[in-house]
Scaffold this motif. Sequence first.
Motif, PDB file in Angstrom:
ATOM      1  N   GLU A  54      -2.538  -8.514   1.315  1.00 36.84           N
ATOM      2  CA  GLU A  54      -2.299  -7.410   0.450  1.00 36.84           C
ATOM      3  C   GLU A  54      -3.612  -6.524   0.474  1.00 36.84           C
ATOM      4  O   GLU A  54      -3.367  -5.157   0.328  1.00 36.84           O
ATOM      5  N   GLU A  57      -3.449  -4.112   3.434  1.00 39.84           N
ATOM      6  CA  GLU A  57      -2.533  -3.035   3.533  1.00 39.84           C
ATOM      7  C   GLU A  57      -3.236  -2.030   2.485  1.00 39.84           C
ATOM      8  O   GLU A  57      -3.057  -0.642   2.757  1.00 39.84           O
ATOM      9  N   PHE A  58      -3.813  -2.352   1.393  1.00 39.73           N
ATOM     10  CA  PHE A  58      -4.399  -1.228   0.660  1.00 39.73           C
ATOM     11  C   PHE A  58      -5.463  -0.516   1.285  1.00 39.73           C
ATOM     12  O   PHE A  58      -5.482   0.573   1.299  1.00 39.73           O
ATOM     13  N   GLN A  61      -4.262   1.585   4.587  1.00 40.79           N
ATOM     14  CA  GLN A  61      -3.295   2.772   3.997  1.00 40.79           C
ATOM     15  C   GLN A  61      -4.274   3.863   3.540  1.00 40.79           C
ATOM     16  O   GLN A  61      -3.808   4.946   3.595  1.00 40.79           O
ATOM     17  N   THR A  65      -4.044   7.562   6.935  1.00 37.56           N
ATOM     18  CA  THR A  65      -2.991   8.343   5.922  1.00 37.56           C
ATOM     19  C   THR A  65      -1.935   8.738   7.039  1.00 37.56           C
ATOM     20  O   THR A  65      -1.004   9.016   6.197  1.00 37.56           O
ATOM     21  N   THR A  68       2.839   5.180   7.642  1.00 36.75           N
ATOM     22  CA  THR A  68       3.433   5.055   6.397  1.00 36.75           C
ATOM     23  C   THR A  68       3.117   3.584   5.856  1.00 36.75           C
ATOM     24  O   THR A  68       2.575   2.566   6.746  1.00 36.75           O
ATOM     25  N   ALA A  69       3.441   3.653   4.740  1.00 40.20           N
ATOM     26  CA  ALA A  69       3.127   2.259   4.022  1.00 40.20           C
ATOM     27  C   ALA A  69       3.998   0.938   4.816  1.00 40.20           C
ATOM     28  O   ALA A  69       3.380  -0.037   5.075  1.00 40.20           O
ATOM     29  N   GLU A  70       5.175   1.436   5.285  1.00 41.48           N
ATOM     30  CA  GLU A  70       6.072   0.386   5.810  1.00 41.48           C
ATOM     31  C   GLU A  70       5.308   0.148   7.266  1.00 41.48           C
ATOM     32  O   GLU A  70       5.328  -1.135   7.919  1.00 41.48           O
ATOM     33  N   GLU A  71       4.681   1.043   7.914  1.00 35.32           N
ATOM     34  CA  GLU A  71       4.182   0.851   9.308  1.00 35.32           C
ATOM     35  C   GLU A  71       2.940   0.154   9.138  1.00 35.32           C
ATOM     36  O   GLU A  71       2.659  -0.992   9.813  1.00 35.32           O
ATOM     37  N   ILE A  72       2.019   0.403   8.146  1.00 39.66           N
ATOM     38  CA  ILE A  72       0.898  -0.431   7.826  1.00 39.66           C
ATOM     39  C   ILE A  72       1.190  -1.996   7.328  1.00 39.66           C
ATOM     40  O   ILE A  72       0.661  -2.786   7.977  1.00 39.66           O
ATOM     41  N   LYS A  73       2.345  -1.843   6.760  1.00 43.50           N
ATOM     42  CA  LYS A  73       2.715  -3.393   6.348  1.00 43.50           C
ATOM     43  C   LYS A  73       3.191  -4.179   7.562  1.00 43.50           C
ATOM     44  O   LYS A  73       2.728  -5.549   7.668  1.00 43.50           O
TER      45      LYS A  73
END
Length: 495
Positions: A54, A57-58, A61, A65, A68-73
């Motif tokens: 977690e 991811e923060f 991200q 930039t 996407t958040a989904e790609e990073i996750k």
Amino acid sequence: MPLLYQSTRDEKNIVTASEAILQGLATDGGLYVPTQFPDLHLDFAKLATQTYQEVAEFILQAFLTDFTAEEIKACVAGAYDAKFDDPVIAPLEKKGDSYYLELFHGPTFAFKDLALSILPYLTTTAAKKNQVEKEIVILTATSGDTGKAAMAGFADVSGTRIIVFYPEKGVSKIQETQMITQKGANTHVIAVKGNFDDAQSAVKVMFNDTELKEKLAKNNQQFSSANSMNIGRLLPQVVYYVYTYAQLVKSNEITIGEPINVSVPTGNFGNILAAYYAKKIGVPINQLICASNTNNVLTDFFTTGEYNRKRPFYLTTSPSMDILVSSNLERLIYHLSGDDAKQTKEWMDALLVDGQYQISSTMLAELAEFYGAFATEKEVEETITSVFKEEAYAIDPHTAVAKSVAIKYQEEKGSPLKMVVISTASPYKFPRIVVEAITGRVSEADDFTLVHQLEALTGIALPQAVKELTDLPILHTQVVEVTEMQQAVERILHL
């Protein structure tokens, strides 16, 4: 507003995060740095409750930039999973008056796993994002750990190929065996008759060779790097400094906002630069302690402001730090110069041509947040011995360098702040040095016998990856002169 990346040598060379990751080294020979640092307002009360994944991811991200958040996750989930033998990923061990950040619980039991487990995911995601259909050729020099960690990460990853060069007599037997037994149809490792600086310099030349780039393009290929020259290798390292501070808060060892000191064993300057970046985004780090071995070019730099690689090169018991040209220092120089790409290029050109450069007195004063010192070979051995005797804790020689210099700092400064020692490798990477230091006896046994002695002495379970090494077939046997490195690359790539 997206966070962009600029070359340290050309203010007009600005790219997105994904483009910087794909290129590895900037097209002008410089290194990519963020044009600004994200304003995160780190909430350590919240971060203290979060998992490593977690936190990763923060932080990622905020820096990457255009992902996407989904790609990073997805990248984080693929990287930090059961391949790490501790679910915490980067546990913090309190021993005596120090906190050891253990960064060796990944598949190759060295700190490079924390970044190189995620780099293949970032690279392939970046390629799709930029509609790159060329084969990505990861070209890297290693001083010991990057090679195996990078190959383990990129092995059989579709659309990639990896070529690693290492100094023939400049790594431990365990490190070498890890590399030369690496499986994967797309992996290649070659020993070089020279030291790490020779290999790294030759790799940089290939990155900047226009004719070679044209050959690659015609062959539908392009270079990228797994070395910490690649910003995609560096940024994941920022994560564990944020996570470490959060864990100190969680365990009530510090209160939020209380500053800490960190001692980092330093060769190519990537790990400690990540700590500097962590400080820039709000981690309360007071002193960045740059710990060197007898290749103490950085110690002299932080004392005098002169970087001078014209000095003897020593093979030490901490081979991953046997470096006289610390590539990532260029990024720090750029930041301290007020983001002056022209001046940075002049200094780097001087280093290449004259072997040295001198920063201004103003910049030297700004280096006060860094403390540089080094540990002799005797001090490394004595530190391994004393830490085991006093704390029943086994540390590898690189960690011993950091601990030894941390002790020097404490004795000189008398700082009351908590000290985090960055533990970059498992003692099983260097069993001979550790066993001989603990027992006080020179051993005639080979390294693969010594790992079992180390297990008996320490009670630390022998990693499965070490047990398997003696039974794995040797797959890579090529040895070349430094002058033959490019020819070797061209043969592998059929150029």
